[in-house]
Structures are given as structure tokens and as C-alpha cells.
Design a protein around this motif. Structure first.
Motif, PDB file in Angstrom:
ATOM      1  N   TYR A 107       4.632   2.271   6.320  1.00 27.91           N
ATOM      2  CA  TYR A 107       5.553   2.077   5.691  1.00 27.91           C
ATOM      3  C   TYR A 107       6.416   2.227   6.083  1.00 27.91           C
ATOM      4  CZ  TYR A 107       8.753   0.817   2.005  1.00 27.91           C
ATOM      5  OH  TYR A 107       9.695   0.616   0.416  1.00 27.91           O
ATOM      6  N   ASN A 158      -3.436   5.319  -6.425  1.00 28.10           N
ATOM      7  CA  ASN A 158      -2.932   4.116  -4.509  1.00 28.10           C
ATOM      8  C   ASN A 158      -2.338   3.910  -4.755  1.00 28.10           C
ATOM      9  OD1 ASN A 158      -5.939   5.119  -4.064  1.00 28.10           O
ATOM     10  ND2 ASN A 158      -6.599   3.212  -5.296  1.00 28.10           N
ATOM     11  N   LEU A 165      -2.728   1.257  -0.126  1.00 26.06           N
ATOM     12  CA  LEU A 165      -4.082   0.661   0.371  1.00 26.06           C
ATOM     13  C   LEU A 165      -3.913   0.080   1.426  1.00 26.06           C
ATOM     14  CD1 LEU A 165      -6.604   0.461  -2.788  1.00 26.06           C
ATOM     15  CD2 LEU A 165      -6.916   2.082  -1.336  1.00 26.06           C
ATOM     16  N   THR A 166      -2.298  -1.057   0.887  1.00 24.50           N
ATOM     17  CA  THR A 166      -2.236  -2.650   1.401  1.00 24.50           C
ATOM     18  C   THR A 166      -0.814  -2.243   2.505  1.00 24.50           C
ATOM     19  OG1 THR A 166      -0.585  -3.343  -0.046  1.00 24.50           O
ATOM     20  CG2 THR A 166      -3.074  -3.940  -0.209  1.00 24.50           C
ATOM     21  N   GLY A 167       0.073  -0.814   1.781  1.00 22.70           N
ATOM     22  CA  GLY A 167       1.407  -0.851   2.675  1.00 22.70           C
ATOM     23  C   GLY A 167       2.267  -1.754   2.053  1.00 22.70           C
ATOM     24  N   TYR A 168       2.568  -2.769   1.135  1.00 24.65           N
ATOM     25  CA  TYR A 168       3.070  -3.719   0.702  1.00 24.65           C
ATOM     26  C   TYR A 168       3.769  -2.763  -0.090  1.00 24.65           C
ATOM     27  CZ  TYR A 168       1.309  -7.022   4.053  1.00 24.65           C
ATOM     28  OH  TYR A 168       0.824  -7.850   4.845  1.00 24.65           O
ATOM     29  N   GLU A 169       4.512  -3.247  -0.887  1.00 25.52           N
ATOM     30  CA  GLU A 169       6.145  -2.808  -1.992  1.00 25.52           C
ATOM     31  C   GLU A 169       5.330  -4.129  -3.368  1.00 25.52           C
ATOM     32  OE1 GLU A 169      10.020  -3.741  -1.249  1.00 25.52           O
ATOM     33  OE2 GLU A 169      10.328  -1.857   0.405  1.00 25.52           O
ATOM     34  N   ASN A 170       5.463  -3.165  -4.457  1.00 20.46           N
ATOM     35  CA  ASN A 170       4.657  -3.699  -5.946  1.00 20.46           C
ATOM     36  C   ASN A 170       5.632  -4.131  -6.362  1.00 20.46           C
ATOM     37  OD1 ASN A 170       2.073  -3.525  -5.422  1.00 20.46           O
ATOM     38  ND2 ASN A 170       2.464  -0.449  -5.798  1.00 20.46           N
ATOM     39  N   ASP A 186       1.611   0.201  -2.612  1.00 18.50           N
ATOM     40  CA  ASP A 186       0.495   0.565  -2.387  1.00 18.50           C
ATOM     41  C   ASP A 186       0.025   0.527  -1.541  1.00 18.50           C
ATOM     42  OD1 ASP A 186      -2.189  -0.510  -1.989  1.00 18.50           O
ATOM     43  OD2 ASP A 186      -2.277  -2.296  -3.969  1.00 18.50           O
ATOM     44  N   ASN A 228      -2.103   4.732  10.638  1.00 19.57           N
ATOM     45  CA  ASN A 228      -2.419   4.057   9.857  1.00 19.57           C
ATOM     46  C   ASN A 228      -1.485   4.241   8.134  1.00 19.57           C
ATOM     47  OD1 ASN A 228      -4.672   3.719  11.020  1.00 19.57           O
ATOM     48  ND2 ASN A 228      -6.088   4.853  10.310  1.00 19.57           N
TER      49      ASN A 228
END
Length: 199
Positions: free
Chosen positions: A111, A125, A141-146, A139, A108
Motif C-alpha cells: 500500500y 485484517n 489481505l488485499t491491500g485495497y482501501e475499504n 484491507d 508483500n
């Protein structure tokens, strides 16, 4: 806990040099070549019992194809690994991966890094990932870059160490500029948005 992918649990065996000749008598396989050892072939990550030096019971050592430069605990018995690798257990996974405590891949965690990873640091997280020339906050939890900031200067700019304290990420290494501003070998940024602190 999550569900890892299925893996082959048999040990991989091999030689430390080329094989030139093979012959079989129906029972045994005779192998000739230029080598001095035959045995278990380890990948670039090994999980060892800190007291015995052996593999802990119930753990499968992941066969990592490539180099592992950084290991960071996930706080739940597993770990994130970063480096310059292309596969784990033969499954394509480039430079960054999450493994459960038993050595299985977290399928899961998706990234995809576009370059090698030299250092990792996790806080809550968020995981901070650097290749020496950029630093990225991800992040979990979402797999997105902050956010991502640039790192330049020095003799082949590199990040050697990352540490967190409250809402601050400290960065140490061989650099003279971060996010376009002068910082000599040590910098501090706000964890939330990557903005540089004054000192």
C-alpha cells in the motif's frame, strides 16, 4: 511468516557534525571537523529489549530515513509503522510500512500512502490510517482501501488517538467535523463502512 528483503547487517557509523579534513597514513584514517561524537547512526526506529535496553538477539534495527509517528503491532511479533519517511534500508517506502519481528521489510505489503501518517490502529485484517485530515480503512489481505472519510476543523485538524470496540472505531483529536458532519473532538464510526454513529 513471510520473507523479507535482504539487508546489510553491518552497523552504520557517523559523526554528529560536518567533516572538513581527511588524511591517511596507510593504516589509520584521520578525520577532522566540527563534531563531538562518532558512533552508530540510528534511523528513526529502534527495537529495544524492554529489560536491558539493548537490541534483542536476532533483530536488525531498521534504518528508517525520516520520522516515525506511530507504531502498531501486527499481532504476530511484527509491526506497522507510519510517519513521514521515504526509505527503509535505502529501499523506497513512503510513510507506511510493515516490518517482520526480525526487523525486515514485508515486501508483500505494497500500500502506497500519498501523505504522511500520524496514527495507526489495527483490528483483525484491517488497519486504520490517518494523516490528521483523512481517515482510511485498508484491507490487509488485499491491500485495497475499504473507505476514506474527511476530518476538518479545529486549529490544524489532527487525530491523536484511535481505539476500537466490537464494530466501532473511536476517533479522538482536534477537529470539529468528520465526513461533513459536526463532531467536536470525539467521534465514532462503523468499522465496516465508515458511517458515523449518532453520538
Amino acid at each position: 511468516t513471510g520473507t523479507g528483503v535482504s539487508v546489510e547487517t553491518k552497523a552504520a557509523y557517523g559523526f554528529n557534525g560536518p567533516v572538513y579534513a581527511l588524511e591517511t597514513d596507510g593504516t589509520n584514517l584521520y578525520v577532522g571537523g566540527k563534531f563531538s561524537k562518532y558512533g552508530y547512526v540510528a534511523g528513526s526506529l529502534q527495537i529495544l529489549d524492554s529489560l536491558t535496553g539493548g537490541t534483542p538477539e536476532g533483530v536488525i534495527n531498521p534504518f528508517v530515513d525520516g520520522a516515525v509517528s506511530s507504531i502498531e503491532s501486527d499481532g504476530n511479533g511484527g509491526w506497522y509503522i507510519g510517519g513521514l519517511f521515504s526509505k527503509i534500508y535505502g529501499i523506497p517506502k513512503f510513510a507506511l510500512a510493515h516490518l517482520y519481528a526480525d526487523g525486515k521489510i514485508d515486501k508483500n505489503f505494497s500500500y502506497n500512502s500519498n501523505s504522511s501518517v500520524t496514527r495507526l490502529k489495527k483490528k483483525d485484517n484491517i488497519i486504520f490510517v490517518t494523516n490528521g485530515f483523512e481517515l482510511t480503512s485498508i484491507d490487509l489481505l488485499t491491500g485495497y482501501e475499504n473507505w476514506t472519510i474527511s476530518i476538518t476543523g479545529g486549529s490544524g485538524s489532527s487525530v491523536y488517538s484511535l481505539e476500537t470496540y466490537n464494530n466501532v472505531l473511536f476517533i479522538g483529536g482536534n477537529f470539529t467535523s468528520i465526513a461533513g458532519e459536526s463532531r467536536n473532538y470525539l467521534a465514532a464510526v462503523n468499522i465496516e463502512d465508515g458511517s458515523l454513529l449518532s453520538w
